[in-house]
Scaffold this motif. Structure first.
Motif, mmCIF file in Angstrom:
data_model
loop_
_atom_site.group_PDB
_atom_site.id
_atom_site.type_symbol
_atom_site.label_atom_id
_atom_site.label_comp_id
_atom_site.label_asym_id
_atom_site.label_seq_id
_atom_site.Cartn_x
_atom_site.Cartn_y
_atom_site.Cartn_z
ATOM 1 N N THR A 101 4.149 12.473 3.659
ATOM 2 C CA THR A 101 3.574 12.210 4.976
ATOM 3 C C THR A 101 2.861 10.854 5.018
ATOM 4 N N ARG A 102 2.692 10.219 3.843
ATOM 5 C CA ARG A 102 2.079 8.890 3.812
ATOM 6 C C ARG A 102 3.049 7.844 4.357
ATOM 7 N N ARG A 103 2.489 6.721 4.727
ATOM 8 C CA ARG A 103 3.302 5.578 5.158
ATOM 9 C C ARG A 103 3.115 4.413 4.195
ATOM 10 N N LEU A 104 4.232 3.938 3.722
ATOM 11 C CA LEU A 104 4.210 2.762 2.857
ATOM 12 C C LEU A 104 3.917 1.527 3.709
ATOM 13 N N GLU A 105 3.081 0.651 3.192
ATOM 14 C CA GLU A 105 2.800 -0.609 3.884
ATOM 15 C C GLU A 105 3.269 -1.769 3.015
ATOM 16 N N TRP A 106 4.040 -2.654 3.627
ATOM 17 C CA TRP A 106 4.580 -3.795 2.889
ATOM 18 C C TRP A 106 4.589 -5.006 3.814
ATOM 19 N N GLY A 107 4.159 -6.151 3.269
ATOM 20 C CA GLY A 107 4.140 -7.344 4.113
ATOM 21 C C GLY A 107 4.126 -8.631 3.327
ATOM 22 N N LEU A 108 4.337 -9.708 4.061
ATOM 23 C CA LEU A 108 4.331 -11.058 3.504
ATOM 24 C C LEU A 108 3.451 -11.947 4.357
ATOM 25 N N THR A 109 2.751 -12.866 3.713
ATOM 26 C CA THR A 109 2.078 -13.949 4.429
ATOM 27 C C THR A 109 2.753 -15.259 4.063
ATOM 28 N N LEU A 110 3.127 -16.022 5.078
ATOM 29 C CA LEU A 110 3.751 -17.325 4.875
ATOM 30 C C LEU A 110 2.832 -18.417 5.376
ATOM 31 N N GLY A 111 2.734 -19.494 4.630
ATOM 32 C CA GLY A 111 2.080 -20.693 5.149
ATOM 33 C C GLY A 111 3.007 -21.355 6.158
ATOM 34 N N THR A 112 2.454 -21.877 7.231
ATOM 35 C CA THR A 112 3.282 -22.457 8.302
ATOM 36 C C THR A 112 3.599 -23.935 8.076
ATOM 37 N N GLY A 167 0.821 -1.199 0.000
ATOM 38 C CA GLY A 167 0.000 0.000 0.000
ATOM 39 C C GLY A 167 0.858 1.253 0.000
ATOM 40 N N ASN A 168 0.355 2.307 -0.611
ATOM 41 C CA ASN A 168 1.057 3.590 -0.707
ATOM 42 C C ASN A 168 2.428 3.460 -1.362
ATOM 43 N N PHE A 169 2.510 2.567 -2.328
ATOM 44 C CA PHE A 169 3.758 2.381 -3.072
ATOM 45 C C PHE A 169 3.470 2.612 -4.544
ATOM 46 N N LYS A 170 4.139 3.617 -5.110
ATOM 47 C CA LYS A 170 3.972 3.954 -6.529
ATOM 48 C C LYS A 170 2.488 4.103 -6.890
ATOM 49 N N ALA A 171 1.973 3.237 -7.762
ATOM 50 C CA ALA A 171 0.601 3.404 -8.252
ATOM 51 C C ALA A 171 -0.459 2.996 -7.239
ATOM 52 N N TYR A 184 8.928 7.115 -4.672
ATOM 53 C CA TYR A 184 8.134 5.893 -4.755
ATOM 54 C C TYR A 184 6.943 5.873 -3.802
ATOM 55 N N ILE A 185 6.876 6.805 -2.849
ATOM 56 C CA ILE A 185 5.683 6.864 -2.012
ATOM 57 C C ILE A 185 4.522 7.362 -2.885
ATOM 58 N N HIS A 186 3.325 6.829 -2.666
ATOM 59 C CA HIS A 186 2.187 7.119 -3.545
ATOM 60 C C HIS A 186 1.933 8.622 -3.664
ATOM 61 N N ARG A 187 1.822 9.077 -4.903
ATOM 62 C CA ARG A 187 1.558 10.470 -5.263
ATOM 63 C C ARG A 187 2.612 11.428 -4.682
ATOM 64 N N ARG A 188 3.754 10.880 -4.288
ATOM 65 C CA ARG A 188 4.879 11.661 -3.776
ATOM 66 C C ARG A 188 4.489 12.476 -2.543
ATOM 67 N N GLU A 189 3.510 11.985 -1.805
ATOM 68 C CA GLU A 189 3.085 12.651 -0.571
ATOM 69 C C GLU A 189 3.871 12.040 0.590
ATOM 70 N N THR A 219 5.138 -0.879 8.296
ATOM 71 C CA THR A 219 4.857 0.423 7.709
ATOM 72 C C THR A 219 6.143 1.232 7.781
ATOM 73 N N MET A 220 6.400 2.005 6.716
ATOM 74 C CA MET A 220 7.631 2.771 6.621
ATOM 75 C C MET A 220 7.281 4.202 6.266
ATOM 76 N N GLY A 221 7.963 5.144 6.882
ATOM 77 C CA GLY A 221 7.662 6.537 6.593
ATOM 78 C C GLY A 221 8.629 7.486 7.255
ATOM 79 N N MET A 222 8.360 8.765 7.084
ATOM 80 C CA MET A 222 9.167 9.820 7.671
ATOM 81 C C MET A 222 8.671 10.130 9.086
ATOM 82 N N PRO A 223 9.568 10.305 10.045
ATOM 83 C CA PRO A 223 9.135 10.789 11.364
ATOM 84 C C PRO A 223 8.530 12.188 11.214
ATOM 85 N N LEU A 224 7.355 12.414 11.800
ATOM 86 C CA LEU A 224 6.649 13.685 11.649
ATOM 87 C C LEU A 224 6.756 14.522 12.914
ATOM 88 N N ASP A 225 6.891 15.804 12.725
ATOM 89 C CA ASP A 225 6.860 16.751 13.840
ATOM 90 C C ASP A 225 5.424 16.805 14.370
#
Length: 557
Positions: free
Chosen positions: A81-92, A8-12, A74-79, A114-120
């Motif tokens: 203040t957004r946070r990129l969300e990235w994850g994996l699901t693994l079968g156990t 989420g919030n990555f490129k397109a 690469y953050i969506h719409r170059r905003e 989630t990855m992003g810039m620290p905000l004031d």
């Protein structure tokens, strides 16, 4: 092990997309819809895990084919203040050892960052000079949050949520208390009484950050003497039962959570490291492969390495040659063969000549003729060293791999040519073939595998991918960003033939649940990924957006 990606919030992509991953995952969609973004997000995670850097431009695995442009790009719409969300699901199902014990009977585990810039906090704007960081880390199992951490100053992560009633945690707590204390069976009332101690334990748990994942769990409030104790069984008295159980929980639970996170991070890291990438434009390697530059940034992403694999690996070379010559495939007159630039016979002749000269000089005790021949003064020490080197070389033909050149032999004219002298189609398909034939247990991401190939050959690639993923011991997973109608039609055909027991000889069976067909659809609020299931008849179970390759119908009718 990977069953899905989350992005989420990555490129397109704005809203988080759940992206199923199967042994064959095909990604379709219009140009610039965001198809390649799925693959690029994996390259980003691969690089971040290696370096700890999130403000990424180029990646080691992507060469010049992937330029992320930094976080602000690469953050969506170059905003920013957004946070990129990235994850994996693994079968156990393939977990082993302690991790398997802890996660039983959960079917899957999802890690989300989630990855992003620290905000004031006063302005909600990035702090001056801020760099992107991992802001939160969450584990979820079977749809329920297992734990959640968030960033604190000093590159630390604090545990914010550890749902006491989660089935995995209830099992962990019961197993710890029954296995490492004198309490015997743990009752439901015992577990209920530990809810408040659990909240107190959570407050003191911290984790230092690694490059991409938290390193583990540490209890900052733990007594040092207690932490160093070597207890076989933690004592629990009848009169002080609840307090003793709480003490035991404080002692054992942080260690178990630490073990869980470290084991999961190892597994997640291993999965990410399985990634192998081939870009959309394969480059020609140097004319003379024996002396090619292996540190070329496009050696892997551009496919140059594949020619070297063919040069060194006879099994792969034979498979590629079969594809080159097969009348139903490339049907070329070419055959890849090895030309020895320096042979054992060459060395042996020089070696025997040298030995003969040394023996004559030793018998006559006159080295002048020999010194004139070699052009320098010699001594017995020189010969001892030279004998050793030559002897070892004679016994090991592998030493001559550096003196072997890969050439294309034209059977029509019985002449040899360089790989740089033949059509572009061969250069583009060979790295794809080598990826399928040579890789083992890899996640192979390829952009446009069909480029510069005749439609019939695009269909033949379908069989190559099926075989590499599902036959023998290759066990590869493919992420294929493609526009090829012919590629998917071959896979659908094989699914239908498998269900009807009509597979032609040599074809690999494939079932619908081993294929994911994804369509990336752009929209005003960001692109969305539509999963189009396939049934046993080799048909799509939901309508293809705007019709399945409707362009063909428009042109024909």
């Amino acid at each position: 092990m990977i069953t899905s990606l989350h992005l989420g919030n990555f490129k397109a992509f704005a809203k988080t997309q759940n992206i199923p991953v199967k042994p064959l995952t095909l990604i379709f969609g219009a140009n610039s819809a965001g198809k390649s973004s799925i693959i690029h997000s994996l390259a980003m995670a691969h690089e971040a895990m290696r370096t700890g850097e999130l403000d990424l431009f180029r990646t080691d695995i992507g060469g010049s084919s992937i330029d992320l442009g930094g976080f602000k790009q690469y953050i969506h719409r170059r905003e920013i203040t957004r946070r990129l969300e990235w994850g994996l699901t693994l079968g156990t199902g393939r977990f082993t050892g302690r991790l398997r014990e802890i996660m039983e009977p959960m079917a899957d585990i999802t890690m989300t960052l989630t990855m992003g810039m620290p905000l004031d906090p006063k302005t909600d704007e990035p702090e001056p000079g801020a760099a992107p960081h991992v802001m939160t880390y969450e584990l979820e199992s079977d749809g329920q949050t297992l734990l959640r951490m968030s960033r604190r100053p000093g590159n630390q992560m604090a545990l914010d949520l550890l749902p006491y009633k989660h089935p995995v945690l209830q099992r962990i707590i019961s197993a710890l208390l029954e296995g490492f204390t004198t309490t015997g069976a743990v009752s439901g009332e015992d577990l209920k009484s530990l809810e408040q101690p659990m909240a107190e334990i959570i407050a003191g748990l911290r984790s230092p950050m690694g490059t991409l994942f938290p390193k583990g769990i540490k209890d900052e409030g733990r007594d040092e003497d207690q932490s160093g104790s070597q207890l076989n069984l933690f004592p629990v008295s009848r009169g002080n039962r609840q307090e003793d159980l709480a003490k035991a929980l404080r002692f054992f639970l942080p260690r178990t959570l630490d073990e869980l996170i470290q084991e999961l991070n190892t597994v997640m890291g291993s999965e990410i490291n399985r990634l192998q990438y081939l870009g959309p434009l394969r480059s020609y390697p140097a004319r003379h492969l024996a002396f090619a530059e292996h540190d070329d940034i496009n050696w892997y992403a551009g496919g140059g390495y594949a020619w070297d694999v063919v040069r060194r690996n006879k099994e792969v070379r034979d498979k590629v040659n079969a594809w080159l010559s097969d009348a139903k495939r490339l049907s070329t007159p070419y055959e890849l063969v090895i030309k020895n630039l320096l042979t054992i016979e060459d060395l042996e002749a020089d070696y025997e000549h040298l030995v003969s000269g040394v023996e004559t000089a030793m018998i006559d005790d006159d080295w002048s003729d020999f010194e004139t021949a070699v052009g320098e003064t010699v001594s017995g020490d020189h010969f001892g060293e030279l004998y050793g080197i030559l002897g070892r070389l004679k016994k090991s033909e592998e030493k001559f791999a550096a003196f072997q050149e890969l050439i294309l032999y034209d059977r029509r004219t019985e002449t040899q040519v360089s790989h740089r002298d033949v059509g572009i189609g061969v250069s583009q398909v060979l790295p794809v073939l080598v990826s399928a034939f040579a890789a083992r247990e890899k996640i192979i991401a390829i952009e446009q595998p069909e480029i510069h190939l005749h439609p019939a050959l695009q269909a033949e690639l379908g069989d190559i991918f099926i075989e590499s993923a599902l036959a023998g011991n290759n066990n590869n997973t493919f992420l294929l960003e493609t526009h090829s109608e012919h590629l998917i039609l071959r896979i659908l055909r094989r699914i239908r033939e498998t269900s009807e027991n009509e597979l032609e000889e040599g074809a690999t069976p494939i079932k619908p649940d081993q294929v994911a067909v994804l369509y990336v659809q752009p929209g005003k609020k960001g692109s969305a990924i539509l999963h189009i299931p396939v049934n046993e008849e080799g048909e799509f179970e939901r309508p293809w957006p705007q019709g399945f390759f409707a362009e063909r119908a428009r042109e024909l009718f």
